[in-house]
Design an enzyme around this catalytic site. Structure first.
Site: not given
Ligand code: EPZ
Length: 428
Positions: A23, A117, A122-126, A305, A397
């Site tokens: 990551n 997934c 897995r939103p990207i609003d933030q 994770d 992966r």
């Molecule tokens: C990263 O995913 C990691 N992936 C994930 O690891 C890991 O589970 C996750 O961070 C949490 O540590 C990579 O780094 C490539 P988040 P990411 O944005 O960035 C919510 C693995 O196994 N959210 O921290 O996608 C979201 O739904 C993978 O290596 C929003 O609501 O995770 C979740 O509930 C799986 N809006 C929480 O935040 C947003 O815009 C954390 O998500 C973004 C996220």
């Protein structure tokens, strides 16, 4: 669609070397797009997600030189497009880091929407909130995200949710923006610090990474750099749990013990012996496993994770344990497969109740995602009998040479190629 055949009840013994952090690599490699010269990146894990992200950069026009198995040089000077290939990007979720990197370089980026997934939406609003704060406009159509700005200007951004991806993407977009960007409620994971260190090596001015407030002072340009990626906290944690599950005795080398504190603490609570050294950690289990409650949280809490992996250990502990998944909405899909091996787990939303059993029994099991796959392998290593772990492409992966590393620790494991005419599983 290959599978592993694993015969259980082998105590893992010996030493294992941890590879670079997946990551961190998935954020650092796209960050090289921002440089005006060649970046040499070392200690990269040899995993399919990294291959995928480097293919996307190459398709954009970057020149990628493979120096050796864990070192590449990225020459971003010939990048000619701000549009990431849909065909290449749709396979991995981390392709959304191209948004921040291409926006930071070209003030324009077009990248496929990340898919859902196996553990919820897995939103990207933030991410988009951060880009908008920097002066960008965006549109979502045809499954693509199109973000562009006349000029990127620093601003204050408060993340409603602690998000690793949003923190990374805003950092990438902000390092060359005018003025200062402040990210509040930022993610504090080790890979966030690693990205900040890489960007600063390139001449950026990123301060406070590792805390929940990150300040980014925009600079005109970023030069090339040589950088070595930190060891993978989750790969290390996975081998720690595998050693504990098989009542083994394993020295896990090339780690940063501080990154493993929450995992070590919970293993010790379960009766596992942990010895920390400068860059290695020994995990030994001689007695029974005790029950323990787990709540997964953003760093420095217990990592989400590691949740499927620790669930396997709790399945063979004495007593009843509770797992509270504090990050993802639906990260217990693997439980169905674990039940096939005799685990007694009931799930209600984000809570799992684990009744420890004396041992698991071998079964053919499927892999639903990367970390669930690691959990299935741990279960097969400690179960009575010989298991088949299918769909191992998910595991590859994020785990470099997991078959070779486990075999070197004494595991009875072999790979069987299975021709499957079905389309390749979409991996996000
Ligand atoms: C990263 O995913 C990691 N992936 C994930 O690891 C890991 O589970 C996750 O961070 C949490 O540590 C990579 O780094 C490539 P988040 P990411 O944005 O960035 C919510 C693995 O196994 N959210 O921290 O996608 C979201 O739904 C993978 O290596 C929003 O609501 O995770 C979740 O509930 C799986 N809006 C929480 O935040 C947003 O815009 C954390 O998500 C973004 C996220």
């Amino acid at each position: 669609m290959d599978k592993f055949i694993i015969t259980g009840e082998t105590r893992l013994q010996g030493e294992v070397n941890i590879s670079g952090a997946k990551n961190a690599a998935l954020a650092i490699i796209p960050a090289a797009i921002l440089a005006e010269d060649v970046c040499r990146i070392e200690n990269i894990p040899n995993i399919t997600d990294v291959t995928a992200i480097t293919r996307i950069l190459s398709d954009l026009g970057a020149r990628i030189r493979v120096v050796d198995q864990s070192t590449i040089e990225v020459d971003p000077r010939k990048i000619h497009s701000h549009v990431a290939s849909y065909e290449l990007a749709r396979h991995i979720r981390a392709s959304y880091y191209l948004l921040g990197a291409l926006l930071g370089r070209f003030s324009h980026a077009v990248v496929t929407m990340p898919g859902g997934c196996d553990f919820g939406v897995r939103p990207i609003d933030q991410h988009l909130k951060g880009f908008a704060a920097l002066g960008a406009e965006y549109s979502l159509e045809g499954g693509m995200v199109d973000v562009h700005a006349a000029e990127l200007k620093g601003d204050q951004i408060y993340l409603d949710v602690v998000s690793v991806g949003a923190t990374v993407n805003i950092m990438l977009a902000a390092v060359r923006a005018k003025g200062v960007t402040v990210i509040e409620n930022a993610a504090r994971e080790p890979h966030i610090v690693d990205l900040a260190n890489f960007l600063n090596t390139m001449g950026a001015d990123v301060r406070g990474a590792g805390t929940d407030v990150i300040k980014i002072y925009g600079v005109e340009r970023l030069h090339g750099a040589t950088y070595s990626i930190i060891p993978d906290q989750i790969e290390a944690g996975t081998y720690m749990v595998a050693a504990a599950a098989t009542a083994g005795n394993v020295l896990i080398k090339n780690v940063i013990p501080k990154h493993l504190e929450s995992i070590s603490a919970k293993l010790e609570e379960m009766g596992v012996e942990i010895e920390e050294y400068d860059d290695s950690i020994r995990v030994r289990r001689t007695g029974p496993l005790h029950k323990c409650n787990i709540k997964t949280m953003p760093h420095p809490g217990f990592p989400t994770d590691m949740q499927p992996q620790i669930a396997v250990l709790l399945s063979i502990a004495q007593g009843t344990s509770i797992i509270n998944e504090g990050v993802w909405d639906n990260r217990f899909r693997y439980v169905e497969e674990l039940r096939r091996m005799g685990a007694q787990i009931s799930v209600d939303g984000k809570i799992a109740v684990v009744e420890g059993v004396d041992h698991l029994n071998a079964a053919p099991v499927k892999v639903t995602d990367l970390r669930a796959g690691a959990a299935m392998m741990i279960a097969a290593l400690c179960a009575h009998g010989t298991s088949q772990v299918e769909d191992i492409q998910y595991i590859e992966r994020g785990y470099e040479d997991i078959e070779g590393k486990l075999r070197a620790l004494g595991a009875e494991i072999r790979r069987v190629s299975v021709f499957d005419p079905a389309p390749v599983a979409r991996v996000v």
